[in-house]
Design a protein around this motif. Structure first.
Motif, PDB file in Angstrom:
ATOM      1  N   SER A  81       0.820  -1.295   0.153  1.00 32.49           N
ATOM      2  CA  SER A  81      -0.438  -0.194  -0.224  1.00 32.49           C
ATOM      3  C   SER A  81       1.460   1.028  -0.054  1.00 32.49           C
ATOM      4  N   PHE A  82      -0.010   2.121   0.059  1.00 29.46           N
ATOM      5  CA  PHE A  82       1.154   3.762  -0.095  1.00 29.46           C
ATOM      6  C   PHE A  82       1.564   3.544   1.353  1.00 29.46           C
ATOM      7  N   GLU A  83       0.824   3.690   2.249  1.00 28.83           N
ATOM      8  CA  GLU A  83       1.387   4.545   3.892  1.00 28.83           C
ATOM      9  C   GLU A  83       2.692   3.114   4.225  1.00 28.83           C
ATOM     10  N   GLU A  84       2.541   1.788   3.081  1.00 27.11           N
ATOM     11  CA  GLU A  84       3.818   0.547   3.332  1.00 27.11           C
ATOM     12  C   GLU A  84       4.955   1.560   2.368  1.00 27.11           C
ATOM     13  N   ALA A  86       5.148   4.154   1.815  1.00 26.29           N
ATOM     14  CA  ALA A  86       5.981   5.043   2.527  1.00 26.29           C
ATOM     15  C   ALA A  86       7.189   5.214   3.944  1.00 26.29           C
ATOM     16  N   ARG A  87       5.930   3.986   4.416  1.00 27.59           N
ATOM     17  CA  ARG A  87       7.062   3.487   5.587  1.00 27.59           C
ATOM     18  C   ARG A  87       8.150   2.860   5.486  1.00 27.59           C
ATOM     19  N   ARG A 115      -0.460  11.378  -4.879  1.00 27.94           N
ATOM     20  CA  ARG A 115      -0.426  11.253  -3.429  1.00 27.94           C
ATOM     21  C   ARG A 115       1.146  10.065  -3.299  1.00 27.94           C
ATOM     22  N   LEU A 116       1.146   8.906  -3.334  1.00 23.87           N
ATOM     23  CA  LEU A 116       2.346   8.350  -3.035  1.00 23.87           C
ATOM     24  C   LEU A 116       3.642   9.047  -3.031  1.00 23.87           C
ATOM     25  N   LYS A 119       3.424  11.249   0.418  1.00 25.20           N
ATOM     26  CA  LYS A 119       4.273  11.021   0.971  1.00 25.20           C
ATOM     27  C   LYS A 119       5.538  10.929   1.480  1.00 25.20           C
ATOM     28  N   GLU A 122       7.385  13.484   2.527  1.00 25.47           N
ATOM     29  CA  GLU A 122       7.328  13.720   3.604  1.00 25.47           C
ATOM     30  C   GLU A 122       7.798  12.676   4.105  1.00 25.47           C
ATOM     31  N   ALA A 123       7.961  12.006   4.154  1.00 25.72           N
ATOM     32  CA  ALA A 123       9.170  10.904   4.758  1.00 25.72           C
ATOM     33  C   ALA A 123      10.337  10.623   4.994  1.00 25.72           C
TER      34      ALA A 123
END
Length: 282
Positions: A81-84, A86-87, A115-116, A119, A122-123
């Motif tokens: 996912s995008f959240e994964e 970015a992490r 959006r990615l 992110k 932001e990371a």
């Protein structure tokens, strides 16, 4: 007179406790060391990360996709996912990664790719690039720039519409050129990627250099990779980088450029060639 206390109560623990009180405690660090860098087998620090965010593409280039391969894709649940993503980028940024490139497939076929990009910025990554075939870039160049994208590498293997369509199995050259124009208008840095195909675009290399130079883009030429499953089905043959350089030098002298640690990949045509090509075109 009270009875003498049993010997077992005279434990050495008491003495040990007293000694512990006077012994200096370990120093508490006021700062913490930076996380270790990631290094490869030759001791080089890893600063550059490529993220393939999809295996899907809206083209089917002959040197990349074997016939029938368009239907073979990973299932959605297997993608990060995008959240994964970015992490993951944030963890690697803490260990020295400074540049990220988004690739595919075609990264812009994945929904909300803009959006990615935001992110990843932001990371902690300031230098974010994307490799794209340019087919959807006209509509997304400005939003990508607003999200923090620094530049794009656009694949363009021919300046002839019919040949371009044949190499990409249906791609439209006009849409890619419109995407490049939109990227430049949005303020994105632009590079062009060309896979050198001896039986298709060898005669166009000088024109591609001149075209890139005319828009202040950096042309990059890529050697055909021997992808095992596609090898037997490819109707084209590659061209070695040195011979590619000699061919393009017929109309613009080839000036080597000193490589720097920031370079990613082996460009065989220098920026100086692009400038000379633009001058010869004008």
């Amino acid at each position: 007179m009270h009875p003498r206390a049993p010997a077992r109560l005279r434990l050495p623990v008491v003495g040990e406790s007293r000694r512990a009180l006077v012994e200096p405690l370990p120093r508490v660090p006021t700062t913490f060391a930076a996380p270790p860098e990631i290094v490869d087998g030759d001791g080089r620090a890893i600063r550059y990360l490529r993220l393939s965010i999809t295996d899907r593409c809206d083209m089917a280039c002959t040197y990349c996709m074997p016939p029938g391969g368009e239907a073979e894709h990973g299932v959605r649940e297997e993608l990060l996912s995008f959240e994964e993503l970015a992490r993951l980028v944030g963890v690697l940024a803490a260990h020295g990664v400074r540049r990220v490139r988004l690739t595919g497939g075609e990264p812009l076929v994945r929904r909300d790719a803009v959006r990615l990009v935001a992110k990843i910025r932001e990371a902690g990554i300031a230098d974010v690039w994307m490799t794209t075939n340019g087919s959807r870039l006209a509509a997304l160049a400005a939003p990508l720039r607003d999200a923090g994208l620094a530049g794009v590498n656009v694949s363009i293997d021919s300046l002839d519409p019919a040949r371009f369509g044949r190499i990409t199995r249906g791609g439209e050259l006009a849409a890619v050129l419109a995407g490049i124009d939109a990227a430049r208008a949005a303020g994105l840095a632009v590079r062009t990627n060309t896979v050198v195909l001896r039986s298709e675009n060898l005669a166009e290399l000088a024109a591609i250099v001149c075209g890139a130079g005319s828009i202040e883009a950096t042309p990059r030429f890529i050697e055909l990779m021997p992808i095992a499953r596609a090898r037997a089905s490819r109707p084209t043959r590659g061209w070695a980088p040195r011979r590619c350089g000699r061919s393009s030098a017929r109309s613009a002298s080839r000036t080597p450029r000193r490589r720097t640690p920031q370079d990613a990949g082996p460009p065989v045509i220098s920026r100086a060639v692009a400038r000379q090509g633009a001058a010869s075109a004008s």
